[in-house]
Design a protein around this motif. Structure first.
Motif, mmCIF file in Angstrom:
data_model
loop_
_atom_site.group_PDB
_atom_site.id
_atom_site.type_symbol
_atom_site.label_atom_id
_atom_site.label_comp_id
_atom_site.label_asym_id
_atom_site.label_seq_id
_atom_site.Cartn_x
_atom_site.Cartn_y
_atom_site.Cartn_z
ATOM 1 N N GLU A 62 0.817 -1.215 0.000
ATOM 2 C CA GLU A 62 0.000 0.000 0.000
ATOM 3 C C GLU A 62 0.844 1.255 0.000
ATOM 4 O O GLU A 62 0.497 2.243 -0.661
ATOM 5 C CB GLU A 62 -0.944 -0.011 1.214
ATOM 6 N N THR A 63 1.976 1.254 0.705
ATOM 7 C CA THR A 63 2.833 2.450 0.726
ATOM 8 C C THR A 63 3.453 2.726 -0.635
ATOM 9 O O THR A 63 3.807 3.864 -0.941
ATOM 10 C CB THR A 63 3.948 2.285 1.773
ATOM 11 N N ASP A 64 3.552 1.677 -1.466
ATOM 12 C CA ASP A 64 4.072 1.854 -2.825
ATOM 13 C C ASP A 64 2.962 2.104 -3.840
ATOM 14 O O ASP A 64 3.232 2.255 -5.033
ATOM 15 C CB ASP A 64 4.878 0.621 -3.252
ATOM 16 N N GLY A 65 1.721 2.082 -3.372
ATOM 17 C CA GLY A 65 0.604 2.435 -4.240
ATOM 18 C C GLY A 65 -0.083 1.285 -4.941
ATOM 19 O O GLY A 65 -0.877 1.519 -5.858
ATOM 20 N N TYR A 66 0.162 0.031 -4.517
ATOM 21 C CA TYR A 66 -0.505 -1.060 -5.224
ATOM 22 C C TYR A 66 -0.676 -2.294 -4.338
ATOM 23 O O TYR A 66 -0.009 -2.470 -3.319
ATOM 24 C CB TYR A 66 0.259 -1.439 -6.490
ATOM 25 N N PHE A 67 -1.607 -3.144 -4.754
ATOM 26 C CA PHE A 67 -1.833 -4.474 -4.184
ATOM 27 C C PHE A 67 -1.797 -5.484 -5.321
ATOM 28 O O PHE A 67 -2.038 -5.134 -6.486
ATOM 29 C CB PHE A 67 -3.209 -4.562 -3.505
ATOM 30 N N ASP A 124 -5.678 7.533 -6.640
ATOM 31 C CA ASP A 124 -4.830 8.704 -6.367
ATOM 32 C C ASP A 124 -3.350 8.340 -6.188
ATOM 33 O O ASP A 124 -2.547 9.195 -5.792
ATOM 34 C CB ASP A 124 -5.304 9.462 -5.118
ATOM 35 N N ALA A 125 -2.979 7.087 -6.473
ATOM 36 C CA ALA A 125 -1.576 6.685 -6.300
ATOM 37 C C ALA A 125 -0.688 7.331 -7.360
ATOM 38 O O ALA A 125 -1.130 7.672 -8.457
ATOM 39 C CB ALA A 125 -1.457 5.168 -6.382
ATOM 40 N N VAL A 126 0.584 7.492 -7.009
ATOM 41 C CA VAL A 126 1.587 8.020 -7.943
ATOM 42 C C VAL A 126 2.659 6.945 -8.129
ATOM 43 O O VAL A 126 3.307 6.522 -7.171
ATOM 44 C CB VAL A 126 2.222 9.312 -7.399
ATOM 45 N N ILE A 127 2.831 6.500 -9.357
ATOM 46 C CA ILE A 127 3.844 5.495 -9.689
ATOM 47 C C ILE A 127 4.953 6.203 -10.461
ATOM 48 O O ILE A 127 4.740 6.655 -11.591
ATOM 49 C CB ILE A 127 3.243 4.349 -10.535
ATOM 50 N N PRO A 128 6.151 6.330 -9.872
ATOM 51 C CA PRO A 128 7.232 7.120 -10.485
ATOM 52 C C PRO A 128 7.701 6.561 -11.825
ATOM 53 O O PRO A 128 7.469 5.395 -12.164
ATOM 54 C CB PRO A 128 8.354 7.043 -9.438
ATOM 55 N N ASP A 132 9.851 4.909 -14.717
ATOM 56 C CA ASP A 132 10.764 3.747 -14.796
ATOM 57 C C ASP A 132 10.490 2.687 -13.734
ATOM 58 O O ASP A 132 11.309 1.771 -13.554
ATOM 59 C CB ASP A 132 12.221 4.202 -14.695
ATOM 60 N N THR A 133 9.362 2.756 -13.029
ATOM 61 C CA THR A 133 9.021 1.725 -12.044
ATOM 62 C C THR A 133 8.641 0.431 -12.750
ATOM 63 O O THR A 133 7.973 0.446 -13.790
ATOM 64 C CB THR A 133 7.848 2.192 -11.157
ATOM 65 N N VAL A 134 9.047 -0.695 -12.178
ATOM 66 C CA VAL A 134 8.661 -2.009 -12.692
ATOM 67 C C VAL A 134 7.948 -2.768 -11.580
ATOM 68 O O VAL A 134 8.497 -2.950 -10.491
ATOM 69 C CB VAL A 134 9.880 -2.813 -13.186
ATOM 70 N N ILE A 135 6.730 -3.185 -11.849
ATOM 71 C CA ILE A 135 5.954 -3.977 -10.882
ATOM 72 C C ILE A 135 5.696 -5.352 -11.493
ATOM 73 O O ILE A 135 5.126 -5.456 -12.571
ATOM 74 C CB ILE A 135 4.614 -3.296 -10.542
#
Length: 520
Positions: free
Chosen positions: A495-500, A511-515, A517-520
């Motif tokens: 959750e602190t990284d904006g995803y589940f 309302d999450a912000v994913i910076p 070059d992020t890879v999930i």
């Protein structure tokens, strides 16, 4: 544009089509006895069948044999002409559900019925629209969790359209509240109805139509109510036929040769499951399908006679919290008439992230989607937002549904649902994904300023890849982001990284912000 791309930019609103739908809808046949109709009519202070409905009914009686009350199903050919009409004799009660933990994080900031659906809609639009299309015009929605967005949507979509001169229709939200008599919040479905029973019994109606706010289906409740009246039932339960593979995941019911429910079993296995097999031809299935579908599961949808509801909740089961596991089985044991009504159509319980994801992506299915919003005889209504048509510039869109007011630039979208006001930048790839869109637009100046200062505008950034994911509203996905579940993780709470991640589906929080070059 390759393949089949559907721009869902003309979604039905109550403002534009409610009157047309009511005028264009056909009426249905009478199967109750004349004495029953006179009794029902007198209890509503002289309400009587309209001349038009009577004339059509007499013509049909002369030309065809009426089906037996037990041979009922919710087919397009089923005919019913309620008397008294549902608009005056039935109160709709939609249960908003609990905290929606299985749908989290989609329910982090909203009630479960307010979760967006199918690019333009919300889950609550389904039962409300079914009520309107069935002429059930008095509707209460019960909720207690994160109800702000639900209240806002209902007031904007239906608040000024249901009532008026000589029209007592309404859609109102009833939130859980504490009182001197009951200091507790809602403890379950039955408890929620009990706490507002003082209000419901003031309505001059014959039956309560109890519905769930998180199911996806299209149903004419008039046929459902007609079957309830024809069989003189105290409670009628909507039943879904199913095969053995699916049956063990549901609460099953056993019926006798007249369609009366005599036994319940919650998610039975093995021999207990086989013992719950029934002859579903009793409820109207043909023999071939009855062999394929020998079980019936409760849909959690009920028609309950007003007097029966008051007696059950106040006198017989004053401490019961749940309809499905306590009140309905208890009524059967008391000897009350509890009848099954067959619904043989598409139905999905949107209770989990996986079910929600599959139901939305099912809208893109070819050649016929699992559920269609393109039915003019039974439209799904929603809030009229007056957004511009979606704009696609050099985009490759295949087998997808695109909501209102989107801006899609030189990207590839395949087998996805793109919600209203979505912004997808150049080079992006969206595949097997559900994008919920945004609640508002950012201006070109705001977007340019964010990019110039290292910020991330709303939407999907350049050259980002989104696969098998849900992107909640107002999310900001940076450039060159890859949301692909690279390590095939099945469950993760970040959750602190904006995803589940649930059932292998990545869900980006609202309302999450994913910076970049992020890879999930």
């Amino acid at each position: 544009m390759a393949g089949v791309a559907t721009a869902a930019v003309s979604c039905m609103s109550v403002h534009s089509v409610l009157a047309e739908t009511k005028l264009g809808r056909g009426t249905k046949s009478v199967t109750a006895s004349s004495s029953d109709l006179r009794s029902a009519s007198s209890s509503l202070r002289g309400a009587r069948l309209s001349s038009q409905c009577t004339q059509r009914s007499h013509a049909r009686m002369a030309s065809k044999t009426l089906v037996a009350p037990r041979a009922v199903s919710d087919s397009q050919n089923g005919e019913s002409c309620l008397t008294p009409e549902a608009g005056r004799s039935v109160l709709g009660i939609i249960l908003g559900g609990g905290a929606g933990t299985r749908l989290y994080p989609l329910t982090k900031k909203r009630a479960k019925p307010a979760v967006p659906l199918g690019a333009n809609y919300r889950l609550i639009d389904i039962p409300v629209s079914n009520c309107i299309n069935s002429n059930v015009q008095k509707i209460y929605v019960l909720t207690q969790f994160n109800s702000a967005s639900l209240n806002r949507h209902l007031s904007r979509a239906y608040g000024s359209n249901m009532g008026g001169y000589k029209n007592e229709g309404f859609v109102e939200v009833l939130a859980a509240q504490q009182s001197p008599e009951n200091p507790n919040w809602f403890q379950g479905t039955a408890d929620a109805v009990r706490q507002y029973l003082w209000l419901f019994e003031e309505q001059n109606v014959l039956e309560f139509l109890v519905l769930a706010g998180d199911h996806l289906y299209r149903m004419d409740y008039q046929n459902f109510i007609q079957a309830h009246r024809d069989t003189n039932a105290d409670i009628t339960v909507a039943a879904l036929p199913m095969d053995e593979a699916r049956a063990e995941a549901f609460g099953l019911m056993k019926i006798n040769e007249k369609g009366r429910i005599i036994e319940f079993a919650e998610k039975p296995k093995g021999d207990e499951l086989k013992a719950m097999a029934v002859d579903t031809t009793v409820l109207g299935l043909d023999e071939a399908r009855a062999k394929e579908m020998p079980y019936i599961a409760s849909m959690g949808i009920y028609v309950v006679s007003k007097d029966a509801m008051i007696k059950l909740l106040r006198d017989d089961f004053p401490e019961a919290n749940d309809f499905g596991s306590e009140v309905i089985p208890g009524a059967t044991k008391l000897g009350m008439s509890v009848q099954a009504y067959l619904y043989d159509g598409y139905w999905e319980d949107i209770g989990t992230i996986e079910a929600f994801y599959n139901a939305n992506l099912g809208l893109t299915k070819k050649p016929v989607p699992d559920f269609s919003f393109y039915d003019r005889t039974s439209p799904i209504y929603t809030q009229a937002r007056f957004l511009p048509p979606s704009k696609m510039l050099d985009a490759d869109v295949t087998d997808s549904v695109i909501g209102e007011g989107c801006v899609i630039k030189n990207c590839k979208i395949y087998h996805s649902v793109v919600g209203l006001r979505s912004w997808i930048a150049e080079g992006a790839i969206v595949e097997d994904a559900l994008l919920m869109g945004a609640d508002y637009y950012e201006t070109d100046e705001q977007r340019s300023e964010l990019l110039a200062t290292g910020g991330i505008p709303m939407g999907i950034g350049r050259n980002s890849i989104i696969k098998r994911a849900i992107i909640d509203k107002n999310a900001r996905i940076g450039e060159n982001v890859k949301i692909v579940n690279r390590d095939d993780v099945q469950e993760a709470a970040r959750e602190t990284d904006g995803y589940f991640i649930k059932s292998g589906i990545v869900t980006i929080i609202k309302d999450a912000v994913i910076p970049n070059d992020t890879v999930i």
